[in-house]
Design an enzyme around this catalytic site. Structure first.
Site, PDB file in Angstrom:
ATOM      1  N   LYS A 120       0.818  -1.215   0.000  1.00 22.63           N
ATOM      2  CA  LYS A 120       0.000   0.000   0.000  1.00 22.63           C
ATOM      3  C   LYS A 120       0.854   1.269   0.000  1.00 22.63           C
ATOM      4  O   LYS A 120       0.419   2.305  -0.467  1.00 22.63           O
ATOM      5  CB  LYS A 120      -0.972  -0.018   1.170  1.00 22.63           C
ATOM      6  CG  LYS A 120      -2.011  -1.118   0.986  1.00 22.63           C
ATOM      7  CD  LYS A 120      -3.209  -0.990   1.880  1.00 22.63           C
ATOM      8  CE  LYS A 120      -4.298  -1.965   1.468  1.00 22.63           C
ATOM      9  NZ  LYS A 120      -3.923  -3.386   1.645  1.00 22.63           N
TER      10      LYS A 120
HETATM   11  C1  LIG Z   1      -4.541  -4.457   0.999  1.00 20.87           C
HETATM   12  C2  LIG Z   1      -3.792  -5.745   0.912  1.00 20.87           C
HETATM   13  C3  LIG Z   1      -4.156  -6.775   0.004  1.00 20.87           C
HETATM   14  C4  LIG Z   1      -5.390  -6.673  -0.878  1.00 20.87           C
HETATM   15  O1  LIG Z   1      -5.248  -5.715  -1.890  1.00 20.87           O
HETATM   16  P1  LIG Z   1      -6.543  -5.153  -2.665  1.00 20.87           P
HETATM   17  O2  LIG Z   1      -6.031  -4.033  -3.463  1.00 20.87           O
HETATM   18  O3  LIG Z   1      -7.505  -4.718  -1.584  1.00 20.87           O
HETATM   19  O4  LIG Z   1      -7.090  -6.274  -3.480  1.00 20.87           O
HETATM   20  C5  LIG Z   1      -3.374  -7.908  -0.067  1.00 20.87           C
HETATM   21  N1  LIG Z   1      -2.296  -8.065   0.743  1.00 20.87           N
HETATM   22  C6  LIG Z   1      -1.918  -7.120   1.621  1.00 20.87           C
HETATM   23  C7  LIG Z   1      -0.739  -7.366   2.483  1.00 20.87           C
HETATM   24  C8  LIG Z   1      -2.642  -5.923   1.743  1.00 20.87           C
HETATM   25  O5  LIG Z   1      -2.254  -4.997   2.629  1.00 20.87           O
END
Ligand SMILES: *Cc1c(COP(=O)(O)O)cnc(C)c1O
Length: 477
Positions: A120
């Site tokens: 993120k």
């Molecule tokens: C947010 C997240 C996901 C999922 O990603 P999306 O964009 O919501 O599909 C997967 N793995 C981790 C570690 C995350 O923080």
């Protein structure tokens, strides 16, 4: 480039007009009027660019209302080895998203070398710089209010810390996060970051955020905003690393690849879908879920049936524990040929607690043209994958990445190089790593002992009024 809503009832807007907002006023999500196309000559020219230069090349197709010089400066200050500074041993921080090859044709794209060790950061760090720039231009301020059970809240705080014109009020469930997660968030000493621990569970913290956002007078007076995963700027920033990963895993732009993506809210894989629509030679987009498999169910059966929170399981890949996928509407808009009336019909059913199905409609017949495959993974699968990667390659992966690798290996078409997106570092999920390997995860040296740093947090009951009072006291108006 202008942006339209998937529900069709919002006038087209520019990038900076939608940057600070969330949903479109008609309840839809924003998408570009058309996807910009990337020519073969452009792909050839982009192959050897640095991450920052590639990000500029890709994003300047979407962001046409920020002067090029300003956009370049914002991007150059975002994608630096000083920010993505936690590469695993043997990887080069200058790559920003290093590609690790397990064996010929099987790769992991490291996306979690940023400050909070999760992918993120890739988009959120850019968002922080874009917000600061846009707010300064408009002589505005913003108070970001959110609730988190871990990843998103910390990524938002690290992106917004020290930014002029921005304050972050982040609610978290008191005593429910790991010591490492607490230390990551609560040890921030920046005066514009406010951690509020709520004596309750995550859903109660989330309900407080909703209640405050529904108090329209309060929201307007205190300029309350969010940074949730439907924000278009976040999706657009994620498109870049699909290009980067493609170039790193191939020799020429004649080749096709498969990406496997650990998925929750469909934000990450939505960016892959858009990269493919732009012309990146992606042969397969493999969607991986954990036991919360609403999305896998859709790609297998054509039925999208979101679940209630009582049917959402707590798993060992917690960032994928979702019952409805907030970005999925963007893909469905493309699937139905951008027929906004159809999207309104489908989400009318979803929002009244129902489901929609596409089997027996023309949409089911065109679905294969979008090159998706899907599968799911269980706790036992995760343990097995973590163990196998450690034993065979000496590579330690986190639980979410393990879901992606398991499903990717299962679903990949023979002959396509497989790029598994790594969404977090194992250091964030110590308990499951211990369960799988009988030893703790490796933690980046710079984060050793962060649990011992002084922490800044205010503890409150489940009390909307108290949170509003706190914001009144600490927000500039
Ligand atoms: C947010 C997240 C996901 C999922 O990603 P999306 O964009 O919501 O599909 C997967 N793995 C981790 C570690 C995350 O923080």
């Amino acid at each position: 480039m202008r942006y339209i809503s998937t529900r069709g009832n919002t006038p087209a807007k520019t990038f900076t007009e939608i940057l600070l907002g969330g949903l479109a006023p008609d309840g839809g999500l924003y998408l570009p009027e058309q996807y910009p196309q990337v020519s073969r000559a452009e792909l050839d020219a982009w192959r050897n660019l640095s991450y920052a230069d590639l990000a500029f090349a890709v994003l300047s197709k979407f962001i046409t209302d920020i002067p090029a010089g300003d956009l370049k400066r914002i991007i150059n200050k975002t994608y630096t080895p000083q920010i993505y500074c936690h590469p695993r041993s043997g990887s080069d921080a200058n790559d920003i998203t290093p590609l690790r090859t397990l064996e010929p044709g099987v790769h992991i794209l490291e996306l979690s070398n940023g400050p909070t060790l999760a992918f993120k950061d890739m988009a959120m760090q850019l968002l922080g710089n874009l917000f600061e720039y846009a707010l300064a231009k408009q002589h505005e301020e913003l108070n970001i209010l959110g609730a988190t059970s871990g990843d998103t809240g910390s990524a938002a705080e690290y992106a917004m810390r020290g930014k002029r014109g921005i304050r972050v009020f982040m609610l978290s469930p008191h005593g429910k996060m790991s010591a490492f997660q607490r230390a990551q968030m609560y040890s921030l000493q920046d005066p514009n970051i406010f951690n509020i621990a709520i004596r309750g569970v995550f859903d109660e913290a989330q309900d407080i955020v909703k209640a405050v956002s529904n108090d329209h007078a309060f929201k307007a007076k205190y300029k309350i905003g969010t940074v949730n995963s439907i924000n278009w700027a976040r999706v657009s920033a994620q498109i870049v690393y699909y290009f980067k990963g493609y170039f790193a895993a191939t020799q020429s732009n004649d080749e096709q690849v498969a990406f496997s993506v650990p998925s929750g809210n469909f934000g990450n894989i939505c960016a892959g879908h858009i990269a493919r629509m732009m012309g990146l030679p992606i042969g397969q987009l493999i969607l991986a879920t954990n036991e919360n498999d609403v999305l896998d169910e859709f790609f297998r059966t054509g039925v999208y049936r979101p679940r209630g929170t009582d049917h959402t399981y707590e798993t060992s890949s917690p960032s994928m524990d979702i019952s409805k996928a907030s970005n999925f509407e963007r893909f469905v808009f493309d699937l139905v040929g951008r027929d906004a009336a159809k999207v309104r019909e489908f989400w009318g059913k979803v929002e009244s607690g129902g489901a929609f199905g596409i089997k027996g409609t023309p949409y089911w017949d065109v679905l294969p043209q979008f090159h998706f495959a899907s599968g799911k993974s269980s706790h036992q699968d995760r343990l097995k994958t973590i163990r196998e990667l450690w034993e065979e390659y000496g590579v330690m992966v986190d639980t979410h990445t393990a879901d992606g690798i398991k499903v990717g290996l299962e679903q990949r078409r023979p002959g396509l190089p497989l790029i598994c997106l790594e969404t977090a570092q194992p250091a964030k999920f110590e308990d499951t790593i211990r369960e799988a390997l009988g030893r703790g995860p490796v933690r980046p040296a710079a984060l050793a002992g962060i649990e011992n740093l002084p922490q800044r947090v205010t503890v409150m009951g489940v009390d909307v009024q108290a949170v509003q009072d706190f914001i009144r006291q600490h927000a500039a108006d």
